[in-house]
Design a protein around this motif. Structure first.
Motif, PDB file in Angstrom:
ATOM      1  N   LEU A  23      26.958  42.164 -33.209  1.00 53.92           N
ATOM      2  CA  LEU A  23      25.618  41.914 -32.671  1.00 53.92           C
ATOM      3  C   LEU A  23      25.522  42.394 -31.231  1.00 53.92           C
ATOM      4  CD1 LEU A  23      22.816  40.556 -32.999  1.00 53.92           C
ATOM      5  CD2 LEU A  23      23.846  38.465 -32.137  1.00 53.92           C
ATOM      6  N   VAL A  24      26.528  42.074 -30.430  1.00 54.66           N
ATOM      7  CA  VAL A  24      26.540  42.510 -29.036  1.00 54.66           C
ATOM      8  C   VAL A  24      26.626  44.036 -28.967  1.00 54.66           C
ATOM      9  CG1 VAL A  24      27.842  42.470 -26.876  1.00 54.66           C
ATOM     10  CG2 VAL A  24      27.519  40.362 -28.174  1.00 54.66           C
ATOM     11  N   LYS A  25      27.462  44.626 -29.830  1.00 53.75           N
ATOM     12  CA  LYS A  25      27.629  46.078 -29.856  1.00 53.75           C
ATOM     13  C   LYS A  25      26.313  46.777 -30.187  1.00 53.75           C
ATOM     14  CE  LYS A  25      30.241  49.715 -32.245  1.00 53.75           C
ATOM     15  NZ  LYS A  25      31.241  49.991 -33.319  1.00 53.75           N
ATOM     16  N   GLU A  26      25.584  46.252 -31.185  1.00 49.47           N
ATOM     17  CA  GLU A  26      24.318  46.876 -31.588  1.00 49.47           C
ATOM     18  C   GLU A  26      23.237  46.684 -30.520  1.00 49.47           C
ATOM     19  OE1 GLU A  26      23.745  45.050 -35.374  1.00 49.47           O
ATOM     20  OE2 GLU A  26      25.116  46.409 -36.412  1.00 49.47           O
ATOM     21  N   ILE A 208      22.751  31.451 -34.229  1.00 51.68           N
ATOM     22  CA  ILE A 208      23.964  32.252 -34.338  1.00 51.68           C
ATOM     23  C   ILE A 208      23.941  33.418 -33.350  1.00 51.68           C
ATOM     24  CG2 ILE A 208      25.241  33.825 -35.848  1.00 51.68           C
ATOM     25  CD1 ILE A 208      24.483  31.954 -38.171  1.00 51.68           C
ATOM     26  N   GLY A 209      22.759  34.043 -33.215  1.00 52.83           N
ATOM     27  CA  GLY A 209      22.636  35.170 -32.288  1.00 52.83           C
ATOM     28  C   GLY A 209      22.904  34.760 -30.860  1.00 52.83           C
ATOM     29  N   GLN A 210      22.275  33.661 -30.428  1.00 51.62           N
ATOM     30  CA  GLN A 210      22.474  33.201 -29.051  1.00 51.62           C
ATOM     31  C   GLN A 210      23.918  32.774 -28.811  1.00 51.62           C
ATOM     32  OE1 GLN A 210      19.321  31.045 -26.879  1.00 51.62           O
ATOM     33  NE2 GLN A 210      18.340  30.788 -28.850  1.00 51.62           N
ATOM     34  N   LEU A 211      24.497  32.059 -29.790  1.00 52.88           N
ATOM     35  CA  LEU A 211      25.882  31.625 -29.642  1.00 52.88           C
ATOM     36  C   LEU A 211      26.836  32.815 -29.648  1.00 52.88           C
ATOM     37  CD1 LEU A 211      26.006  28.412 -31.882  1.00 52.88           C
ATOM     38  CD2 LEU A 211      25.908  28.551 -29.391  1.00 52.88           C
ATOM     39  N   SER A 212      26.507  33.844 -30.432  1.00 53.65           N
ATOM     40  CA  SER A 212      27.366  35.028 -30.496  1.00 53.65           C
ATOM     41  C   SER A 212      27.428  35.729 -29.148  1.00 53.65           C
ATOM     42  CB  SER A 212      26.836  35.995 -31.563  1.00 53.65           C
ATOM     43  OG  SER A 212      26.933  35.435 -32.850  1.00 53.65           O
ATOM     44  N   ILE A 213      26.262  35.955 -28.561  1.00 55.52           N
ATOM     45  CA  ILE A 213      26.225  36.618 -27.257  1.00 55.52           C
ATOM     46  C   ILE A 213      26.914  35.748 -26.210  1.00 55.52           C
ATOM     47  CG2 ILE A 213      24.701  37.442 -25.413  1.00 55.52           C
ATOM     48  CD1 ILE A 213      22.701  38.235 -27.590  1.00 55.52           C
ATOM     49  N   GLY A 214      26.649  34.428 -26.275  1.00 55.25           N
ATOM     50  CA  GLY A 214      27.297  33.507 -25.341  1.00 55.25           C
ATOM     51  C   GLY A 214      28.799  33.485 -25.506  1.00 55.25           C
ATOM     52  N   LEU A 215      29.259  33.556 -26.764  1.00 53.80           N
ATOM     53  CA  LEU A 215      30.696  33.540 -27.047  1.00 53.80           C
ATOM     54  C   LEU A 215      31.390  34.774 -26.465  1.00 53.80           C
ATOM     55  CD1 LEU A 215      33.232  32.505 -28.588  1.00 53.80           C
ATOM     56  CD2 LEU A 215      32.408  33.819 -30.567  1.00 53.80           C
ATOM     57  N   ALA A 255      26.662  38.894 -15.981  1.00 51.03           N
ATOM     58  CA  ALA A 255      25.386  38.171 -16.024  1.00 51.03           C
ATOM     59  C   ALA A 255      24.228  39.131 -16.263  1.00 51.03           C
ATOM     60  CB  ALA A 255      25.179  37.394 -14.726  1.00 51.03           C
ATOM     61  N   ILE A 256      24.268  40.294 -15.610  1.00 49.50           N
ATOM     62  CA  ILE A 256      23.215  41.306 -15.785  1.00 49.50           C
ATOM     63  C   ILE A 256      23.201  41.820 -17.221  1.00 49.50           C
ATOM     64  CG2 ILE A 256      22.490  43.636 -15.126  1.00 49.50           C
ATOM     65  CD1 ILE A 256      23.630  43.007 -12.311  1.00 49.50           C
ATOM     66  N   LEU A 257      24.377  42.130 -17.750  1.00 48.61           N
ATOM     67  CA  LEU A 257      24.478  42.620 -19.122  1.00 48.61           C
ATOM     68  C   LEU A 257      24.048  41.567 -20.127  1.00 48.61           C
ATOM     69  CD1 LEU A 257      27.865  44.585 -19.020  1.00 48.61           C
ATOM     70  CD2 LEU A 257      25.588  45.546 -19.348  1.00 48.61           C
ATOM     71  N   SER A 258      24.509  40.326 -19.920  1.00 48.68           N
ATOM     72  CA  SER A 258      24.167  39.238 -20.831  1.00 48.68           C
ATOM     73  C   SER A 258      22.666  38.994 -20.879  1.00 48.68           C
ATOM     74  CB  SER A 258      24.891  37.955 -20.389  1.00 48.68           C
ATOM     75  OG  SER A 258      24.512  36.864 -21.204  1.00 48.68           O
ATOM     76  N   THR A 259      22.021  38.950 -19.711  1.00 51.33           N
ATOM     77  CA  THR A 259      20.579  38.742 -19.646  1.00 51.33           C
ATOM     78  C   THR A 259      19.832  39.894 -20.315  1.00 51.33           C
ATOM     79  OG1 THR A 259      20.825  37.541 -17.561  1.00 51.33           O
ATOM     80  CG2 THR A 259      18.624  38.328 -18.107  1.00 51.33           C
ATOM     81  N   SER A 260      20.282  41.114 -20.080  1.00 54.09           N
ATOM     82  CA  SER A 260      19.651  42.290 -20.684  1.00 54.09           C
ATOM     83  C   SER A 260      19.761  42.250 -22.201  1.00 54.09           C
ATOM     84  CB  SER A 260      20.285  43.573 -20.149  1.00 54.09           C
ATOM     85  OG  SER A 260      20.147  43.668 -18.747  1.00 54.09           O
ATOM     86  N   LEU A 261      20.958  41.946 -22.710  1.00 51.49           N
ATOM     87  CA  LEU A 261      21.170  41.904 -24.156  1.00 51.49           C
ATOM     88  C   LEU A 261      20.411  40.756 -24.797  1.00 51.49           C
ATOM     89  CD1 LEU A 261      24.968  42.789 -24.489  1.00 51.49           C
ATOM     90  CD2 LEU A 261      22.975  44.287 -24.574  1.00 51.49           C
ATOM     91  N   GLY A 263      17.510  39.620 -23.762  1.00 47.88           N
ATOM     92  CA  GLY A 263      16.125  40.060 -23.842  1.00 47.88           C
ATOM     93  C   GLY A 263      15.899  41.001 -25.014  1.00 47.88           C
ATOM     94  N   ILE A 264      16.851  41.915 -25.227  1.00 51.10           N
ATOM     95  CA  ILE A 264      16.770  42.841 -26.364  1.00 51.10           C
ATOM     96  C   ILE A 264      16.822  42.063 -27.672  1.00 51.10           C
ATOM     97  CG2 ILE A 264      17.996  44.692 -27.576  1.00 51.10           C
ATOM     98  CD1 ILE A 264      18.916  45.668 -24.773  1.00 51.10           C
ATOM     99  N   PHE A 265      17.700  41.053 -27.736  1.00 56.06           N
ATOM    100  CA  PHE A 265      17.827  40.240 -28.946  1.00 56.06           C
ATOM    101  C   PHE A 265      16.549  39.457 -29.231  1.00 56.06           C
ATOM    102  CE2 PHE A 265      19.148  36.177 -30.974  1.00 56.06           C
ATOM    103  CZ  PHE A 265      19.505  36.700 -32.210  1.00 56.06           C
ATOM    104  N   VAL A 266      15.901  38.944 -28.183  1.00 60.48           N
ATOM    105  CA  VAL A 266      14.632  38.224 -28.363  1.00 60.48           C
ATOM    106  C   VAL A 266      13.592  39.148 -29.006  1.00 60.48           C
ATOM    107  CG1 VAL A 266      12.672  37.147 -27.189  1.00 60.48           C
ATOM    108  CG2 VAL A 266      14.988  36.597 -26.460  1.00 60.48           C
ATOM    109  N   ALA A 267      13.494  40.366 -28.470  1.00 66.02           N
ATOM    110  CA  ALA A 267      12.532  41.330 -29.009  1.00 66.02           C
ATOM    111  C   ALA A 267      12.859  41.683 -30.455  1.00 66.02           C
ATOM    112  CB  ALA A 267      12.517  42.591 -28.140  1.00 66.02           C
TER     113      ALA A 267
END
Length: 285
Positions: A23-26, A208-215, A255-261, A263-267
């Motif tokens: 998910l993070v990779k995509e 799952i998406g939010q936890l995945s990125i957080g993990l 933090a910059i990458l996480s916030t950016s990803l 936002g992309i995941f929300v969209a």
């Protein structure tokens, strides 16, 4: 039987980690096509720091001269919540707008995101006001729990968990407020209601998406902490300062990458929730 259960659990956990990194990779593949998206968290972070300095440094200096009333402190805290909420929501709106355009085959710019956010600035302010109010209420509850003499250590611990769950529930239910607000032109209260209904449809993917990125980013952040520990045991002040500075820079980048990803995941998830179709940039898994 015990062996089979452990084997199944291990395979299941491996699949979860695999999907998390996928998910993070995509999401990162989308970010690489529009690196300007990272400007939104950068500018937001700078303005948030400036807001903190401009509000709390004078407060700290004033408190040195005598005791400051709790009412004044909470008024200042609410002002801080409101200003920073507005900053974060405004730039997140621009980020999500650009990500949404990219997922639909367009080539957005930082200016396009700002224009979209500015177009909805009145709704952003109302949403910031609501967010700041909820944040202050949760802060007041936490303070009451900490100051309570009737609650023992266990009671305070349970109370903190309860407040954390309330904050998490609010975060999940309002996950789609920004995209609903800017793409469907709904007012804030209608956006909150519709966000809740969209969350019910996609709660599994959402959580799952939010936890995945957080993990993934949590593990990366821990790596930086591990390097800091090694530097500390070196006993060299120069090494500690250099490694400390580099680690802070590393955490800032994360933090910059996480916030950016995020936002992309929300969209992407908003697109999936409203159309039922997985965006082309993502695998069905």
């Amino acid at each position: 039987e015990s062996f089979l259960y452990e084997l199944y659990f291990s395979i299941s956990m491996f699949q979860r980690f695999s999907h998390s990194f996928q998910l993070v990779k995509e999401s990162f593949a989308v970010l690489k096509k529009d690196k300007e998206i990272m400007l939104f968290p950068v500018v937001s972070g700078i303005l948030t720091v400036l807001a903190f300095v401009s509000l709390f440094v004078p407060f700290a200096l004033a408190s040195l001269g005598g005791e400051v009333s709790p009412s004044f402190f909470y008024l200042l805290l609410f002002s801080y919540y409101l200003i920073t909420s507005f900053i974060v929501i405004f730039f997140n709106t621009g980020l999500i707008a650009c990500a949404h355009m990219r997922l639909h085959g367009k080539d957005p710019t930082f200016k396009d995101g700002l224009k979209k956010a500015w177009k909805h600035i009145d709704q952003i302010f109302v949403w910031s006001l609501i967010s700041a109010t909820v944040g202050l209420i949760l802060r007041l509850i936490i303070d009451r729990i900490e100051e309570s003499e009737k609650l023992g250590p266990i009671g305070k611990f349970v109370g903190m968990i309860f407040v954390s769950l309330l904050g998490m529930a609010w975060s999940f239910l309002t996950f789609f407020v920004i995209p609903v607000m800017i793409f469907e032109n709904k007012n804030v209260f209608a956006s909150i209601k519709h966000s809740g209904s969209l969350f019910k449809k996609t709660w599994g993917e959402n959580v799952i998406g939010q936890l995945s990125i957080g993990l993934v980013f949590g593990l990366l952040a821990l790596a930086g902490f591990g390097v800091m520990v090694l530097a500390f045991f070196s006993g060299s002040l120069a090494v500690i300062l250099v490694v400390g500075g580099l680690t802070l820079l590393y955490w800032t980048l994360l933090a910059i990458l996480s916030t950016s990803l995020n936002g992309i995941f929300v969209a992407a998830l908003y697109n999936y929730a409203t159309t039922g179709k997985v965006p082309a940039a993502y695998s069905s898994e």
